[in-house]
Design a protein around this motif. Structure first.
Motif, PDB file in Angstrom:
ATOM      1  N   ARG A 285       0.823  -1.199   0.000  1.00 39.11           N
ATOM      2  CA  ARG A 285       0.000   0.000   0.000  1.00 39.11           C
ATOM      3  C   ARG A 285       0.863   1.257   0.000  1.00 39.11           C
ATOM      4  O   ARG A 285       0.574   2.224  -0.706  1.00 39.11           O
ATOM      5  N   ASN A 286       1.928   1.236   0.783  1.00 32.24           N
ATOM      6  CA  ASN A 286       2.810   2.404   0.782  1.00 32.24           C
ATOM      7  C   ASN A 286       3.516   2.561  -0.562  1.00 32.24           C
ATOM      8  O   ASN A 286       3.725   3.679  -1.028  1.00 32.24           O
TER       9      ASN A 286
ATOM     10  N   ARG B 168       1.068   4.191  -2.780  1.00 30.35           N
ATOM     11  CA  ARG B 168       0.971   5.625  -2.479  1.00 30.35           C
ATOM     12  C   ARG B 168       2.121   6.381  -3.122  1.00 30.35           C
ATOM     13  O   ARG B 168       1.941   7.436  -3.718  1.00 30.35           O
ATOM     14  N   LEU B 169       3.314   5.810  -2.983  1.00 33.30           N
ATOM     15  CA  LEU B 169       4.484   6.480  -3.549  1.00 33.30           C
ATOM     16  C   LEU B 169       4.359   6.583  -5.059  1.00 33.30           C
ATOM     17  O   LEU B 169       4.671   7.618  -5.651  1.00 33.30           O
TER      18      LEU B 169
ATOM     19  N   ARG C 180       1.833   9.299  -5.799  1.00 31.13           N
ATOM     20  CA  ARG C 180       2.214  10.671  -5.445  1.00 31.13           C
ATOM     21  C   ARG C 180       3.337  11.209  -6.322  1.00 31.13           C
ATOM     22  O   ARG C 180       3.538  12.411  -6.405  1.00 31.13           O
ATOM     23  N   ARG C 181       4.101  10.295  -6.907  1.00 24.78           N
ATOM     24  CA  ARG C 181       5.104  10.751  -7.879  1.00 24.78           C
ATOM     25  C   ARG C 181       4.854   9.942  -9.143  1.00 24.78           C
ATOM     26  O   ARG C 181       5.532   8.956  -9.403  1.00 24.78           O
TER      27      ARG C 181
ATOM     28  N   PRO D  80      11.482   7.122   2.174  1.00 22.78           N
ATOM     29  CA  PRO D  80      10.979   7.794   0.968  1.00 22.78           C
ATOM     30  C   PRO D  80      10.316   9.128   1.309  1.00 22.78           C
ATOM     31  O   PRO D  80       9.528   9.216   2.257  1.00 22.78           O
TER      32      PRO D  80
ATOM     33  N   LYS E 237       7.971  10.875  -0.038  1.00 21.78           N
ATOM     34  CA  LYS E 237       6.532  11.088  -0.214  1.00 21.78           C
ATOM     35  C   LYS E 237       5.677  10.135   0.606  1.00 21.78           C
ATOM     36  O   LYS E 237       4.558   9.844   0.223  1.00 21.78           O
ATOM     37  N   LEU E 238       6.242   9.637   1.699  1.00 26.70           N
ATOM     38  CA  LEU E 238       5.400   8.900   2.634  1.00 26.70           C
ATOM     39  C   LEU E 238       5.148   9.796   3.832  1.00 26.70           C
ATOM     40  O   LEU E 238       6.018  10.562   4.236  1.00 26.70           O
TER      41      LEU E 238
ATOM     42  N   GLU F 160       2.011   6.895   7.897  1.00 23.94           N
ATOM     43  CA  GLU F 160       2.094   5.721   7.015  1.00 23.94           C
ATOM     44  C   GLU F 160       3.367   4.919   7.288  1.00 23.94           C
ATOM     45  O   GLU F 160       3.368   3.693   7.263  1.00 23.94           O
TER      46      GLU F 160
ATOM     47  N   MET G  64       3.321   1.173   8.922  1.00 21.80           N
ATOM     48  CA  MET G  64       3.954   0.054   8.206  1.00 21.80           C
ATOM     49  C   MET G  64       4.965  -0.660   9.117  1.00 21.80           C
ATOM     50  O   MET G  64       4.910  -1.880   9.264  1.00 21.80           O
TER      51      MET G  64
ATOM     52  N   TYR H 173       4.484  14.749   5.163  1.00 24.23           N
ATOM     53  CA  TYR H 173       5.423  13.947   4.376  1.00 24.23           C
ATOM     54  C   TYR H 173       6.803  13.930   5.047  1.00 24.23           C
ATOM     55  O   TYR H 173       7.231  14.934   5.628  1.00 24.23           O
TER      56      TYR H 173
END
Lengths: 259, 331
Positions: free
Chosen positions: A22-23, A26-27, A30-31, B112, B114-115, B119, B123, B150
């Motif tokens: 899921r992450n 998302r990444l 988002r990009r 990363p 953009k997490l 989140e 995780m 973020y």
């Protein structure tokens, strides 16, 4: 020490893997460079080609099929190549560069899960891209429906198996995310040439076509085109794809660096 | 190993330290650890034992082998010789169990961009059997307001606190924190120290890698001083400082080359280094006599002999024999 357990129970492992996927999703969202290149561009090209009347006329040059019919599998392979050569390796190289893979290896979860999660995600993206390309081209623009749906499924499966390890190899060779993106693109364009993006295989001189048949994208196009237009694909391209799967699977396994 | 511990005083002090460590089950036991990279020996025969509930510091200049030591200890690096046990577990063959009970904050290990913080925590929390409560953890670490942000937008201090949160999210019995306050401003550093004490009070053993003398002094129950891959001293910060205060340093120009071992074998000598044509020898007791007599017996004369008395600020420098790359850390 008896209180210490071996590892996560199965259900918890599934939850943990799901959270990683899921992450990753998302990444990717988002990009969305990978999504634009892997889904957006080939779908857009398909829509453009589908609106060119001349492309939809039967042409003796390509065995009486329309150029659009010929291009649908080429665009499907375009999508898969973008996803395999850029979508898959660039995040992996960036995680290694960041030290995220290293960070993960200090947890009870194996770092290989991140690779697997990325593979699952990109497979999902590829399947969405293929569903849109085949579905819309057939339903909306009257492309030839697959003569051998089973052959198409097998061709897609072997293409994924052949192309994804090449992407992993890109991630293995590249030290940084930037390098992965450059290597991926450098591989993409010549391979896409042999896939017939600029000149479909039927129009290639014999020598080029012979070379094309042994390239991964050429073989993938050949297998999918046959499934779409004539019937169950010949063995040769399927074997070529399986060969890439084995060789690059081995190489990627051997040369992938975690740090 | 053939070479005796450099300071006899320190080695006896270290044994008294071991004594207290032995009274409880050791959380970390490292025996004769050796790690080489090609011809470079990064860790050279390091042995130490950390008691449960202790805040144990591994102090030393950059490149001393601190990080390599802990990376070997947590199973991130294979090593050439020695044994390591974490709560009795072997980090090489029982990685999964070790990672379940040992939380780690690495020096290098970005996430990363953009997490979002939530989140990331969510995780990592799912990786453990009995994880800590994210709410509570972020409250303690002052990250609650940042949950929806973020990673990219976090300041250096916030990233550092998130890294500490991730080290603690599995409810570990041991937390290994590598340079956790590097890059923090003095206030944030003090806050982090308080936090570490709180965590220890909850029963977590803390292994702290640092090159800040002050951090080790304020926080650690015991400190292992590592330099050039070797354990130079192991004692409480107070006793180390006292030793350093009583320590001496002799500088001289030898008339001829000789094996450093000639001097390091002396009980009075702790560290021998070369500074251009000068030799710099640290130690205690009748250091000057011991050095001069030993050299004379070997047919070597010492010219331009200088005796320097050390103060507290010199403790680190004196015990590790490093100047250049630790200056920033000392200030």
């Amino acid at each position: 020490m008896s209180a210490l357990s071996l590892s996560l129970p199965i259900a918890a492992r599934r939850t943990a893997f799901g959270k990683i996927v899921r992450n990753e999703a998302r990444l990717a969202w988002r990009r969305p460079v990978g999504l634009i290149a892997g889904v957006g561009i080939p779908v857009l090209l398909m829509i453009i080609f589908g609106n060119i009347t001349a492309f939809k006329q039967p042409s003796p040059l390509v065995g009486g099929y329309s150029l659009f019919d010929v291009y649908v599998p080429i665009l499907a392979v375009f999508a898969m190549a973008m996803i395999a050569l850029l979508g898959l390796p660039v995040p992996l190289a960036s995680y290694r560069e960041l030290g995220f893979l290293r960070r993960l290896s200090t947890t009870p979860v194996p770092r290989s899960w991140l690779l697997a999660a990325q593979g699952v995600l990109q497979l999902g993206v590829a399947l969405i891209a293929l569903a849109v390309i085949f579905g819309v081209s057939i339903e909306e623009f009257g492309a030839h429906a697959p003569v051998s749906p089973g052959g198409l499924v097998l061709s897609i499966a072997l293409s994924v198996a052949g192309l994804f390890p090449i992407g992993l190899m890109v991630a293995a060779l590249a030290r940084t995310a930037n390098a992965a993106s450059i290597i991926g693109r450098l591989a993409f364009f010549p391979l896409m040439f042999f896939a017939g993006l600029w000149l479909p295989q039927d129009l290639m001189p014999t020598l080029l076509r012979d070379i094309s048949n042994y390239t991964p994208l050429g073989a993938a196009v050949q297998a999918m085109q046959s499934s779409m237009l004539t019937g169950f694909p010949p063995v040769a391209p399927l074997l070529v794809l399986a060969g890439y799967a084995v060789v690059f699977g081995f190489l990627a396994r051997r040369y992938f660096r975690w740090e | 190993m053939a070479i005796a511990p450099p300071l006899s005083k320190e080695s006896t002090a270290a044994h008294s330290g071991w004594g207290t460590a032995m009274s409880k089950r050791p959380a970390v036991e490292i025996a004769h650890l050796r790690k080489t990279y090609g011809t470079l020996t990064a860790v050279d025969d390091i042995s130490l034992s950390v008691a449960e509930g202790e805040i144990f510091g591994i102090l030393g200049p950059n490149g001393a082998g601190k990080t390599t030591t802990v990376e070997c200890a947590i199973g991130l690096r294979p090593f050439d010789a020695g044994t390591i046990r974490l709560l009795g577990l072997d980090p090489l063959t029982q990685r999964d169990e070790v990672h379940e009970v040992v939380g780690v904050q690495l020096q290098s290990g970005a996430l990363p961009d953009k997490l979002k913080v939530r989140e990331i925590l969510d995780m990592f929390q799912s990786f453990y059997r009995q994880p800590a409560d994210v709410r509570e953890l972020t409250n303690v670490l002052g990250l609650t307001e940042k949950l929806g942000d973020y990673y990219k937008t976090l300041s250096g201090g916030q990233r550092q606190r998130l890294a500490i949160a991730l080290a603690l999210i599995g409810n570990p019995k041991i937390a290994v924190l590598d340079e956790m306050t590097t890059g923090l401003d003095p206030q944030a550093r003090r806050d982090t120290w308080e936090l570490i004490k709180d965590i220890r009070d909850r029963g977590v053993t803390i292994v702290l890698v640092t090159h800040f003398m002050e951090e080790a002094e304020r926080l650690c129950d015991r400190v292992a001083l590592v330099d050039r891959g070797r354990l130079v001293a192991l004692d409480t910060p107070a006793r180390l400082a006292a030793q350093a205060r009583g320590g001496k340093q002799v500088r001289f120009v030898p008339s001829d080359r000789f094996d450093d071992r000639l001097l390091t074998d002396l009980p009075e000598v702790s560290v021998v280094q070369h500074d251009g044509q000068h030799m710099v020898v640290n130690g205690t007791g009748e250091l000057v006599n011991a050095v001069i007599l030993t050299l004379a017996a070997a047919g070597i004369a010492a010219r331009d002999v200088e005796l320097v008395s050390l103060n507290l600020e010199d403790a680190f420098v004196k015990l590790t024999g490093r100047h250049s790359d630790t200056e920033g850390a000392m200030s």
